[in-house]
Design a protein around this motif. Structure first.
Motif, short mmCIF file in Angstrom:
data_model
loop_
_atom_site.label_atom_id
_atom_site.label_comp_id
_atom_site.label_asym_id
_atom_site.label_seq_id
_atom_site.Cartn_x
_atom_site.Cartn_y
_atom_site.Cartn_z
N PHE A 47 -25.87 -5.55 -25.57
CA PHE A 47 -25.72 -5.40 -27.02
C PHE A 47 -24.28 -5.04 -27.33
O PHE A 47 -23.82 -3.93 -27.02
CB PHE A 47 -26.64 -4.29 -27.56
CG PHE A 47 -28.11 -4.53 -27.35
CD1 PHE A 47 -28.65 -5.81 -27.44
CD2 PHE A 47 -28.96 -3.47 -27.07
CE1 PHE A 47 -30.01 -6.03 -27.27
CE2 PHE A 47 -30.33 -3.68 -26.89
CZ PHE A 47 -30.86 -4.97 -26.98
N ASP A 74 -26.95 -9.79 -28.20
CA ASP A 74 -26.91 -9.56 -29.64
C ASP A 74 -25.60 -8.86 -30.00
O ASP A 74 -25.08 -8.08 -29.21
CB ASP A 74 -28.06 -8.65 -30.10
CG ASP A 74 -29.39 -9.37 -30.10
OD1 ASP A 74 -29.58 -10.26 -30.96
OD2 ASP A 74 -30.25 -9.06 -29.24
N ASP A 132 -33.24 -3.45 -36.05
CA ASP A 132 -33.98 -4.60 -35.54
C ASP A 132 -33.84 -4.80 -34.04
O ASP A 132 -34.42 -5.73 -33.47
CB ASP A 132 -33.51 -5.88 -36.26
CG ASP A 132 -33.81 -5.82 -37.75
OD1 ASP A 132 -34.87 -5.25 -38.10
OD2 ASP A 132 -32.99 -6.32 -38.54
N VAL A 133 -33.06 -3.94 -33.40
CA VAL A 133 -32.83 -4.09 -31.96
C VAL A 133 -34.00 -3.50 -31.19
O VAL A 133 -34.52 -2.45 -31.54
CB VAL A 133 -31.51 -3.38 -31.57
CG1 VAL A 133 -31.40 -3.26 -30.07
CG2 VAL A 133 -30.33 -4.14 -32.13
N ASP A 134 -34.44 -4.20 -30.14
CA ASP A 134 -35.49 -3.69 -29.28
C ASP A 134 -34.84 -2.85 -28.18
O ASP A 134 -34.25 -3.38 -27.24
CB ASP A 134 -36.29 -4.84 -28.67
CG ASP A 134 -37.39 -4.32 -27.73
OD1 ASP A 134 -37.54 -3.10 -27.58
OD2 ASP A 134 -38.10 -5.16 -27.16
N GLY A 154 -21.28 -7.59 -36.65
CA GLY A 154 -22.48 -8.15 -36.00
C GLY A 154 -23.50 -8.65 -37.00
O GLY A 154 -23.53 -8.20 -38.14
N ASP A 155 -24.35 -9.60 -36.59
CA ASP A 155 -25.36 -10.10 -37.52
C ASP A 155 -26.75 -9.58 -37.22
O ASP A 155 -27.70 -9.89 -37.94
CB ASP A 155 -25.32 -11.63 -37.63
CG ASP A 155 -25.21 -12.28 -36.28
OD1 ASP A 155 -25.52 -11.61 -35.28
OD2 ASP A 155 -24.80 -13.46 -36.22
N THR A 156 -26.90 -8.79 -36.18
CA THR A 156 -28.18 -8.11 -35.94
C THR A 156 -28.03 -6.66 -36.40
O THR A 156 -27.05 -6.00 -36.05
CB THR A 156 -28.53 -8.13 -34.44
OG1 THR A 156 -28.61 -9.49 -34.00
CG2 THR A 156 -29.85 -7.43 -34.18
N VAL A 193 -24.48 -6.28 -32.65
CA VAL A 193 -25.28 -5.36 -33.46
C VAL A 193 -24.39 -4.54 -34.38
O VAL A 193 -23.35 -4.02 -33.97
CB VAL A 193 -26.08 -4.41 -32.53
CG1 VAL A 193 -26.90 -3.42 -33.36
CG2 VAL A 193 -26.96 -5.20 -31.59
#
Lengths: 264, 264
Positions: free
Chosen positions: A191, A231, A203-205, A197-199, A233
């Motif tokens: 990450f 991702d 929403d990150v697991d 970032g676009d996440t 983030v």
């Protein structure tokens, strides 16, 4: 009692505020009660010498006793000697010389880490120290630093870790590409933390093994590194704010990984 | 072009690095492009003068144009003059003199705030600045500081806010008891952030209007203040870690209040 501020010993300890002297000697300085206490607790075999003023000897008796019990050489000094040894403006009367030690990436990976931080070209001592402190606080398995990053044994970094530098493996001088490869091969999700970032962080697991990859304070993470990550983030912030600083972003990401903010 | 480093103007700007001079003049200095840009965007009517080196005039043309458009006096200076005006080691060529302004607690409360921070006896400029930046990033309605706290217009605080000091109301010089009373009367829940708290951050209900109450870096919040709060909240950390620093704890609490870490 050591009273000669011009002695070779004082010069030699003071010289450890320079990176070249630390590398030559394989030693660094830990200044102040909190860092010294953690060095004795977690890395006693690496502590060469403890220097203590008379006032600190009384005030921090428990720390001094712990040092004596494990066979560390304790030297009483006058205030001037301790000040001359320290690079802080107001030293707290207690200072240890400790052997530097870093882990290797292989050692870290062999322990199947679930949470690591990779700092790429992070230059500010306070940021690096705060990230190490945060990684420790939120149960990370290691902090990794690329070549070109600040020296983690510099007095300012050591001080801002508040002892955490003795709590978890720190790996330095890494090649960023080889490190990302190795992490990915071990099934560790990558990450990138980046204000563009676009996440979004919520929403990150964070349930699977993962690494937070953080870039330089001024220019962030280069595009090829961001592209290598699973991702990119962003911590969602109010639109009027350009960005968080590195230490703030790292602290929030690590706290989230640890489940320290909300029930999952 | 201003070239006389010994002029009264230079001395007068430089004197603003001292609290007494700032209070007398009702002015403070904003140093560097990010802070200056936000001052012009959010507080243009309070900006008296903008000082710019020739290099910065080219580099930060958009900022200078924005200043000229709203009628701010722009002065070109040589490097020596800007360095003499600034209290930073490596000034970035751009410096504004701005009228200080704080809000009152009544103004803040009249706007029915949902999230505020109260700093009680916070002394470190970097901590106060980072908290203001975090409060801004996570949509807080105001930052309140008690008497005995650091001056928010000191150069170090202003710099660490990265422009956020112009984004949200800051109230200073408050009496802590009267402030807690006023917040409580307005239905604002009081959460003391304290490493010894018995409520864990993930268990806090951040859905209702609330205030994060943070104490001094060294001695924390006195017991009578903790007792006045609805909850004393701790960020859960690994047992080997004594505590988080103030800026880290505040950042995590504020991010959690904003829902920036996990979906509720």
């Amino acid at each position: 009692m050591l009273t000669n501020v011009r002695s070779d010993r004082v010069k030699s300890v003071r010289s450890l505020s320079r990176r070249s002297a630390r590398e030559r000697a394989g030693r660094f300085v830990v200044d102040g009660p909190q860092g010294v206490r953690e060095a004795i607790r977690y890395a006693a075999q690496r502590v060469d010498d403890l220097y203590v003023t008379s006032a600190a000897l009384e005030r921090h008796d428990a720390i001094v006793q712990a040092a004596l019990e494990v066979g560390i050489r304790v030297h009483e000094t006058d205030d001037a000697v301790l000040e001359a040894m320290s690079d802080t403006e107001s030293p707290q009367g207690l200072l240890a010389v400790v052997a530097t030690r870093t882990a290797t990436l292989d050692e870290v990976l062999a322990a199947d880490p679930r949470l690591v931080v990779l700092l790429s070209n992070v230059r500010d001592p306070g940021n690096a120290g705060t990230v190490i402190r945060g990684a420790d606080a939120f149960g990370a398995d290691a902090v990794l630093l690329t070549e070109g990053s600040v020296d983690v044994f510099s007095p300012k970094v050591v001080r801002s870790t508040a002892g955490s530098i003795f709590h978890l493996p720190v790996v330095t001088g890494l090649d960023v590409d080889a490190t990302l490869d190795a992490l990915a091969r071990h099934g560790i999700r990558l990450f990138a933390a980046d204000g563009a970032g676009d996440t979004l962080l919520p929403d990150v697991d964070v349930g699977l093994p993962h690494a937070w990859v953080m870039g330089n304070e001024a220019w962030g993470l280069p595009e090829p590194i961001r592209a290598r990550c699973d991702d990119v983030v962003r911590v969602p912030t109010h639109e009027r704010v350009e960005s968080l600083n590195l230490a703030m972003a790292a602290t929030i990401c690590l706290a989230t990984s640890a489940g320290a903010t909300r029930r999952p």
